[in-house]
Scaffold this active site. Sequence first.
Site, PDB file in Angstrom:
ATOM      1  N   ARG A  43      19.052 -63.422  38.571  1.00  0.00           N
ATOM      2  CA  ARG A  43      18.260 -63.769  39.762  1.00  0.00           C
ATOM      3  C   ARG A  43      19.163 -64.489  40.746  1.00  0.00           C
ATOM      4  NH1 ARG A  43      18.081 -69.176  38.958  1.00  0.00           N
ATOM      5  NH2 ARG A  43      17.832 -69.953  36.824  1.00  0.00           N
TER       6      ARG A  43
ATOM      7  N   GLU B 123      26.234 -67.411  29.634  1.00  0.00           N
ATOM      8  CA  GLU B 123      24.988 -66.674  29.826  1.00  0.00           C
ATOM      9  C   GLU B 123      24.986 -66.061  31.218  1.00  0.00           C
ATOM     10  OE1 GLU B 123      21.475 -69.135  29.867  1.00  0.00           O
ATOM     11  OE2 GLU B 123      22.569 -70.813  30.723  1.00  0.00           O
TER      12      GLU B 123
ATOM     13  N   HIS C 141      21.732 -81.703  31.147  1.00  0.00           N
ATOM     14  CA  HIS C 141      21.891 -80.252  31.278  1.00  0.00           C
ATOM     15  C   HIS C 141      21.274 -79.687  32.551  1.00  0.00           C
ATOM     16  CE1 HIS C 141      23.443 -80.224  27.206  1.00  0.00           C
ATOM     17  NE2 HIS C 141      22.332 -80.780  26.759  1.00  0.00           N
TER      18      HIS C 141
ATOM     19  N   LYS D 143      20.231 -65.124  24.510  1.00  0.00           N
ATOM     20  CA  LYS D 143      21.631 -65.541  24.531  1.00  0.00           C
ATOM     21  C   LYS D 143      22.470 -64.874  23.450  1.00  0.00           C
ATOM     22  CE  LYS D 143      21.119 -70.067  26.765  1.00  0.00           C
ATOM     23  NZ  LYS D 143      19.825 -69.799  27.376  1.00  0.00           N
TER      24      LYS D 143
ATOM     25  N   ASN E 171      22.371 -65.406  34.570  1.00  0.00           N
ATOM     26  CA  ASN E 171      21.098 -65.611  35.257  1.00  0.00           C
ATOM     27  C   ASN E 171      20.841 -64.391  36.123  1.00  0.00           C
ATOM     28  OD1 ASN E 171      20.154 -68.405  34.562  1.00  0.00           O
ATOM     29  ND2 ASN E 171      22.215 -68.869  35.280  1.00  0.00           N
TER      30      ASN E 171
ATOM     31  N   GLU F 272      27.581 -67.245  34.021  1.00  0.00           N
ATOM     32  CA  GLU F 272      27.933 -68.641  33.766  1.00  0.00           C
ATOM     33  C   GLU F 272      28.965 -68.723  32.645  1.00  0.00           C
ATOM     34  OE1 GLU F 272      24.666 -71.280  33.398  1.00  0.00           O
ATOM     35  OE2 GLU F 272      23.795 -70.672  35.322  1.00  0.00           O
TER      36      GLU F 272
END
Length: 613
Positions: free
Chosen positions: A297, A293, A235, A116, A295, A275
């Site tokens: 995938r 962040e 979360h 991150k 992802n 995101e």
Amino acid sequence: MLESLLIANRGEIACRIIRTARRLGIRTIAVYSDADADALHVREADEAVHIGPSPVRESYLVGERIIATAKATGAQAIHPGYGFLSENAEFAQAVIDAGLIWVGPNPSSITAMGLKDAAKKLMQDAGVPTTPGYLGEDQSPERLAAEADAIGYPVLIKAVAGGGGKGMRKVDDPVNFADALLSCRREAASSFGNEQVLLEKWITNPRHIEVQVFGDKHGHVVHLFERDCSLQRRHQKVIEEAPAPGMDEATRAAVCQAAVNAAKAVDYVGAGTIEFIADGSDGLRADRIWFMEMNTRLQVEHPVTEEITGQDLVEWQLRVASGEPLPRTQEQLSMNGWAMEARLYAEDPAKGFLPSIGTLDTFELGGGARIDTGVEEGAAISPYYDPMIAKVIAHGDTRDAARLRLAAALDDTVIWPLRTNAGFLVKALENADFAAARLDTGLIAREGDALLPPADPSDAALADAAAALTPGGALAGFRLNAPVRAEANFLLNGHAHAVRYDPRLGDARPLEDVLIAEGGQVWEMTPWRVAGGAGGAASDGAILSPMPGRIIAVAVTAGQAVTKGQKLLTLEAMKMEHSLVAPFDGVVAELNAAEGGQVSEGVLLARIDHREG
């Protein structure tokens, strides 16, 4: 186009990939562990290969074995799905080095976005707005505490290698910072093997906005608009939707372009999600939405994007992996209506959302919605894997239409004997703030127990189920010029109940267990006596075993006087204790139960006669 594909995953996503691959004429190879020998994805694939014991570290996470399987079966490519090895850059590189096609981004892109702190620095260099915070190399507690003071409380401590809500701690007061840092580092080291953290300004009214991006091997990158994943519990995403409520066109253009810039900064290929965290205290504004962040995938929630764009994202992945350009340009992509997805889990909200393990004896999902699942009736939910059993996705012309359609599908869901979160999802969809799109990531935590489904069905549902227990037909107990009345005695949640009802409203059914489904919740009503009608039980005071089980206590003796409701014996079945009680004042005329004895369903355990005089 590819001719053969090994899917290095299981369950719902494996079935999802197989469905698209079959449509494209691609031969599919599934892999499975001991626990998944009879799984749906194993049967749906053209070929399936056993890769090891049930624990993931001995099967689905053994990259060398998966690559060897791909080569042995003649697979051209490997699709990792999501989770497991999907964001493992070393595995991706090993697939490529083995001469196979990796259906995913370049390993360098995975590495660039994997940490991150490094990702945020990269995004800052690319001009993508990032959340105010600290990304420094100095990880001493003293420096981190000083940076937290400079940012201003509340702050969020995040593991740089984290994900899925792990390694995150909100700190409201500097006096708690040291303990929270220690706890966060401990969890990060255990979960990710990396205890480094970063600090971010805590957003007081946070919304989770993400943008679906797609790149090809020819340098093209597009976005497929945004999703809102703000409804979360600890979360973890619970309900996702597309588009994001309250997103105006100018803000959408700015955020989606930032996502495209982020993907281009790492030469992104394939499906990915950028995101963002948004401060929704004054609506969605471009200057209050920051990169969080990436992802690297396909996301669990990708179906809502498919529903509003009409695109098959797995097909896009396979075409891009084959070397084809993106199927659509940015100008050719548009949104249609609204979509919502709920993650249906085998878990018990009443017990802190603990996983519910066992066999799906009854597995009926509501209509009017898209269902993505990797299980079927009779399948087992094992303790080895994530207990998500289905994704339920609804599309409508408006947000409210999609919301109500999704709630209706979940309301009609009947799953037994495992517990699910369907009732919780229905309550969340019906919540006034959610219905009005007053969203932020703390909504579920604030509502607390108000979102938990009721422990018992309503009186109306009980009466309907009691009528269904009538063994003599819809008019059992009916007499001309006499009041119509019948009484069903049954077990529910281990307790005895008696319900009076009008048998003329009942369905003609044999005396058997009845599942009560209401609001996504399911209860089992186990009859042991039905009185007041032509088709009562074996006799007026017969106490029958409601199900196979073991007698663990006998509280009476033959000839003993008993009163209505008095406990006679206790039966243990399905890991629950069920008390069988006297249906009326009387005498124990017959007793056929002994402590420790095993009994079958329908066996006469005792008989109570009315007291004479």
